[in-house]
Design an enzyme around this catalytic site. Structure first.
Site, mmCIF file in Angstrom:
data_model
loop_
_atom_site.group_PDB
_atom_site.id
_atom_site.type_symbol
_atom_site.label_atom_id
_atom_site.label_comp_id
_atom_site.label_asym_id
_atom_site.label_seq_id
_atom_site.Cartn_x
_atom_site.Cartn_y
_atom_site.Cartn_z
ATOM 1 N N ARG A 7 0.811 -1.215 0.000
ATOM 2 C CA ARG A 7 0.000 0.000 0.000
ATOM 3 C C ARG A 7 0.848 1.269 0.000
ATOM 4 O O ARG A 7 0.533 2.243 -0.708
ATOM 5 C CB ARG A 7 -0.964 -0.016 1.193
ATOM 6 C CG ARG A 7 -1.898 1.207 1.273
ATOM 7 C CD ARG A 7 -2.510 1.596 -0.038
ATOM 8 N NE ARG A 7 -3.169 0.495 -0.731
ATOM 9 C CZ ARG A 7 -3.504 0.523 -2.018
ATOM 10 N NH1 ARG A 7 -3.212 1.576 -2.759
ATOM 11 N NH2 ARG A 7 -4.108 -0.505 -2.573
ATOM 12 N N LYS A 25 2.687 24.197 -1.440
ATOM 13 C CA LYS A 25 1.302 23.705 -1.402
ATOM 14 C C LYS A 25 1.315 22.199 -1.670
ATOM 15 O O LYS A 25 0.873 21.715 -2.712
ATOM 16 C CB LYS A 25 0.458 24.454 -2.429
ATOM 17 C CG LYS A 25 0.341 25.942 -2.104
ATOM 18 C CD LYS A 25 -0.405 26.699 -3.195
ATOM 19 C CE LYS A 25 -0.462 28.186 -2.872
ATOM 20 N NZ LYS A 25 -1.133 28.967 -3.951
ATOM 21 N N LYS A 56 6.371 37.837 1.510
ATOM 22 C CA LYS A 56 5.139 37.947 0.754
ATOM 23 C C LYS A 56 4.297 39.103 1.289
ATOM 24 O O LYS A 56 4.723 39.832 2.185
ATOM 25 C CB LYS A 56 4.390 36.617 0.805
ATOM 26 C CG LYS A 56 5.215 35.458 0.246
ATOM 27 C CD LYS A 56 4.394 34.221 0.008
ATOM 28 C CE LYS A 56 3.503 34.397 -1.198
ATOM 29 N NZ LYS A 56 2.743 33.152 -1.525
ATOM 30 N N GLU A 63 7.970 39.522 -2.839
ATOM 31 C CA GLU A 63 6.781 39.582 -3.692
ATOM 32 C C GLU A 63 6.411 41.023 -3.999
ATOM 33 O O GLU A 63 6.446 41.891 -3.117
ATOM 34 C CB GLU A 63 5.617 38.891 -2.982
ATOM 35 C CG GLU A 63 4.311 38.910 -3.764
ATOM 36 C CD GLU A 63 3.174 38.273 -2.990
ATOM 37 O OE1 GLU A 63 2.238 39.000 -2.611
ATOM 38 O OE2 GLU A 63 3.243 37.047 -2.749
ATOM 39 N N ASP A 95 3.624 38.903 -8.763
ATOM 40 C CA ASP A 95 2.427 38.153 -8.375
ATOM 41 C C ASP A 95 1.148 38.752 -8.938
ATOM 42 O O ASP A 95 0.850 39.932 -8.729
ATOM 43 C CB ASP A 95 2.343 38.101 -6.849
ATOM 44 C CG ASP A 95 1.283 37.132 -6.367
ATOM 45 O OD1 ASP A 95 1.301 35.974 -6.810
ATOM 46 O OD2 ASP A 95 0.447 37.539 -5.539
#
Length: 285
Positions: free
Chosen positions: A102, A137, A169, A202, A224
């Site tokens: 698995r 992410k 950011k 950013e 961005d």
């Protein structure tokens, strides 16, 4: 970026935790009906077209569970595969093969999906200087194999985590009181703590690009959520003063246009957070 030793340790932790989670105090299904000395053989069968990834990681899992297991590899990581292909055979203790099954499948299905999507994005950039980057992410606990899959698919890795690169950011900038203050505070912090970390900042508009360029300690500017025209203008303003990266809702329909604006990198969280596992199975033979 993290060192190779750190990366290998992350892989080791994923395997240890994966087996702990799945096996616990024993694979009672196998223990109940398969003799301890039974020997078997299984094949990794491809049931969907794509790019295979996770072969080397599967070997690590098998070795962790039972070093006596033997793997005969027919298809290497990063190879296009089609329905019906056999990637490898694993031979040895039947109980060990089933104990590994698995985690091997979960990892390879996920990694192959990510590698396949990354290859699709990388192909869209062919002929430009732009490289596609992953992000943070990722699925909690298995970031290392997801980022490994991006590399297998022809992408590049962004920072691994919060500790191996500074990325200022919008929230950092706003909490710090503005771009210049955030950069100055960061420069002082790195010096005081004797840290040699690259700094990305950013920018939300062209005025912020100009302000960031007042500092000479910036490794890359993150452009961005800019439109195409403003991205071209930003790239022209930045020139060769530092690297450039576009991000923000860039997809397969727009990625080529952003690349043609001249940016060095395009980052996409979709490489890791928006994929469907590739269909693979481990079958006894």
């Amino acid at each position: 970026m993290i060192s190779e030793a750190q990366f290998q340790n992350e892989l080791k932790l994923i395997i240890e935790n994966g087996i702990r989670e799945d096996v616990g105090d024993g694979d009672h299904s196998s223990l109940a009906c398969i003799p301890a000395d039974a020997q078997g053989k299984a094949k990794l069968l491809v049931k969907e077209d794509g790019l295979i990834a996770g072969v080397e990681f599967a070997k690590m899992i098998f070795n962790y569970v039972d070093p006596k297991l033997q793997i005969e590899t027919f298809i290497q990581d990063g190879t296009p595969v089609k329905y019906g292909d056999v990637v490898f055979h694993v031979t040895g203790s039947s109980q060990s093969i089933l104990k590994s099954e698995r985690l091997v499948l979960n990892a390879m299905q996920r990694m192959s999906a990510i590698a396949t999507k990354t290859k699709f994005f990388a192909d869209l950039l062919e002929g430009t200087k732009t490289k596609v980057l992953d992000t943070r992410k990722t699925t909690p606990g298995i970031r290392a194999i997801e980022k490994w899959a991006v590399k297998i698919g022809g992408g590049e890795n962004h920072r691994f985590a919060l500790y191996d690169m500074v990325m200022l950011k919008d929230n950092h900038i706003d909490f710090a009181g503005g771009i210049t203050k955030a950069i100055d505070k960061t420069t002082s912090y790195l010096k005081e703590n004797n840290l040699d970390l690259k700094v990305i900042v950013e920018a939300r508009n062209l005025d912020e690009i100009k302000e960031i360029l007042q500092s000479d300690s910036i490794h890359r500017i993150l452009i961005d959520n800019f439109n195409f025209e403003d991205t071209k203008t930003a790239v022209a303003l930045i020139g060769d003063k530092c690297q450039t990266e576009s991000s923000g809702n860039i997809n397969e329909k727009t990625i080529r246009n952003y690349a043609e604006c001249g940016v060095d990198y395009i980052s996409s969280g979709a490489l890791t957070h928006s994929v469907y596992n590739m269909d693979l199975s481990l079958k006894a033979i």
